[in-house]
Design a protein around this motif. Structure first.
Motif, short mmCIF file in Angstrom:
data_model
loop_
_atom_site.label_atom_id
_atom_site.label_comp_id
_atom_site.label_asym_id
_atom_site.label_seq_id
_atom_site.Cartn_x
_atom_site.Cartn_y
_atom_site.Cartn_z
N UNK A 87 49.45 -46.03 83.12
CA UNK A 87 50.55 -46.79 82.54
C UNK A 87 51.45 -45.94 81.67
N UNK A 88 52.28 -46.57 80.90
CA UNK A 88 53.21 -45.86 80.03
C UNK A 88 54.57 -46.52 80.03
N UNK A 89 55.56 -45.77 79.65
CA UNK A 89 56.94 -46.27 79.65
C UNK A 89 57.51 -46.12 81.05
N UNK A 90 58.03 -47.20 81.61
CA UNK A 90 58.50 -47.19 82.99
C UNK A 90 59.94 -46.68 83.06
N UNK A 91 60.15 -45.75 83.98
CA UNK A 91 61.49 -45.22 84.24
C UNK A 91 61.93 -45.70 85.62
N UNK A 92 62.91 -46.57 85.66
CA UNK A 92 63.33 -47.21 86.90
C UNK A 92 63.88 -46.21 87.92
N UNK A 93 64.67 -45.26 87.46
CA UNK A 93 65.30 -44.31 88.38
C UNK A 93 64.28 -43.51 89.19
N UNK A 94 63.24 -43.07 88.53
CA UNK A 94 62.19 -42.32 89.21
C UNK A 94 61.02 -43.18 89.65
N UNK A 95 61.06 -44.48 89.30
CA UNK A 95 59.98 -45.43 89.63
C UNK A 95 58.62 -44.86 89.23
N UNK A 96 58.54 -44.44 87.96
CA UNK A 96 57.34 -43.77 87.46
C UNK A 96 57.14 -44.11 85.99
N UNK A 97 55.91 -43.85 85.53
CA UNK A 97 55.56 -44.06 84.13
C UNK A 97 55.39 -42.71 83.44
N UNK A 98 55.64 -42.68 82.15
CA UNK A 98 55.43 -41.44 81.40
C UNK A 98 55.26 -41.76 79.93
N UNK A 99 54.93 -40.73 79.15
CA UNK A 99 54.78 -40.91 77.72
C UNK A 99 53.34 -40.80 77.26
N UNK A 100 53.11 -41.12 76.00
CA UNK A 100 51.81 -40.95 75.37
C UNK A 100 50.72 -41.77 76.05
N UNK A 101 51.04 -43.00 76.46
CA UNK A 101 50.03 -43.85 77.11
C UNK A 101 49.59 -43.22 78.43
N UNK A 102 50.54 -42.69 79.20
CA UNK A 102 50.23 -42.02 80.46
C UNK A 102 49.29 -40.85 80.21
N UNK A 103 49.61 -40.04 79.24
CA UNK A 103 48.83 -38.84 78.94
C UNK A 103 47.43 -39.19 78.44
N UNK A 104 47.34 -40.17 77.55
CA UNK A 104 46.03 -40.55 77.03
C UNK A 104 45.14 -41.15 78.11
N UNK A 105 45.73 -41.90 79.02
CA UNK A 105 44.96 -42.47 80.14
C UNK A 105 44.41 -41.36 81.02
N UNK A 106 45.23 -40.36 81.28
CA UNK A 106 44.81 -39.26 82.14
C UNK A 106 43.62 -38.52 81.54
N UNK A 107 43.64 -38.31 80.24
CA UNK A 107 42.58 -37.52 79.58
C UNK A 107 41.20 -38.15 79.73
N UNK A 108 41.16 -39.46 79.99
CA UNK A 108 39.87 -40.14 80.11
C UNK A 108 39.28 -40.06 81.51
N UNK A 109 39.98 -39.43 82.45
CA UNK A 109 39.55 -39.39 83.85
C UNK A 109 39.22 -37.97 84.32
N UNK A 110 38.23 -37.88 85.20
CA UNK A 110 37.96 -36.62 85.90
C UNK A 110 38.93 -36.51 87.06
N UNK A 111 39.58 -35.38 87.21
CA UNK A 111 40.50 -35.16 88.33
C UNK A 111 40.01 -33.96 89.14
N UNK A 112 39.60 -34.23 90.37
CA UNK A 112 39.12 -33.15 91.24
C UNK A 112 40.27 -32.35 91.83
N UNK A 113 41.31 -33.07 92.29
CA UNK A 113 42.44 -32.38 92.94
C UNK A 113 43.76 -33.04 92.52
N UNK A 114 44.73 -32.19 92.19
CA UNK A 114 46.06 -32.64 91.81
C UNK A 114 47.04 -32.18 92.87
N UNK A 115 47.74 -33.13 93.51
CA UNK A 115 48.75 -32.83 94.51
C UNK A 115 50.11 -33.20 93.94
#
Length: 199
Positions: A87-115
């Motif tokens: 989640x995070x702040x939604x940006x309509x032009x890029x149809x994506x989320x970003x910001x502190x909430x996005x980053x904090x959510x990511x830190x709680x997950x194991x990521x095997x592969x980033x594409x």
């Protein structure tokens, strides 16, 4: 124009139709790198969107993304894919989320592969973005993931956009289309990553 989208960055809709055949070919090649049960992270690029659409049926995966388009593409795949939206702040032009909430959510997950994709690839400086916030976010994702792969069509090769976030020696793989062969032969013959050309 969205205040978070810098000059030179196209909208999601504008990007989706560009080099579509190349993106589809790259996606088909890149999914060959996956293993069952992995947690993969996809950026909000249109190449990653085609990668999501190419994920094989019956291959169990956890797919993490901050792209609304990727979530929509995979929303019906509930039998083999566990879908996690950052989640995070939604940006309509890029149809994506970003910001502190996005980053904090990511830190709680194991990521095997980033594409991921980017605005350009320079042979020594690496992959770049026209958007500083996206470059910063992808940099964090690159550092968090165990393994990273750039998905870049031939129009990105030799291009420098404003913000570099991934040096060549930080990539495990790069998947591109056949039109990149001449550039790769001249500039990437000693590349430290696994360079794959779509069939």
């Amino acid at each position: 124009m969205d205040a978070t989208a810098p000059l030179g960055e196209l909208s999601q809709q504008e990007r989706e139709s560009r080099q579509l055949e190349e993106k589809l070919a790259i996606a088909r090649e890149a999914v060959r790198l996956l293993l069952p049960g992995e947690t993969i992270l996809l950026d909000a690029s249109t190449t990653a969107l085609e990668f999501a659409g190419a994920l094989p049926e019956g291959l169990p995966l956890r797919v993490v993304t901050y792209s609304l388009a990727v979530v929509e593409r995979l929303s019906s795949r509930d039998e083999d894919i566990e879908l996690v939206q950052l989640g995070g702040i939604f940006e309509q032009r890029g149809r994506r989320f970003s910001g502190m909430i996005t980053e904090n959510s990511l830190r709680s997950l194991r990521i095997d592969r980033f594409f991921f994709s980017g605005g350009g690839l320079h042979p020594t400086l690496g992959v770049s973005e026209p958007n500083p916030e996206q470059a910063r976010l992808k940099r964090m994702m690159l550092e968090h993931a165990t393994w990273s792969c750039a998905l870049l069509d031939h129009t990105k090769f030799g291009v420098k956009t404003d913000y570099f976030f991934a040096a060549p020696n930080e990539l495990e793989a790069l998947v591109t289309d056949r039109e990149s062969r001449a550039f790769a032969k001249s500039h990437l013959k000693d590349a430290p990553f696994d360079l794959r050309f779509a069939r």
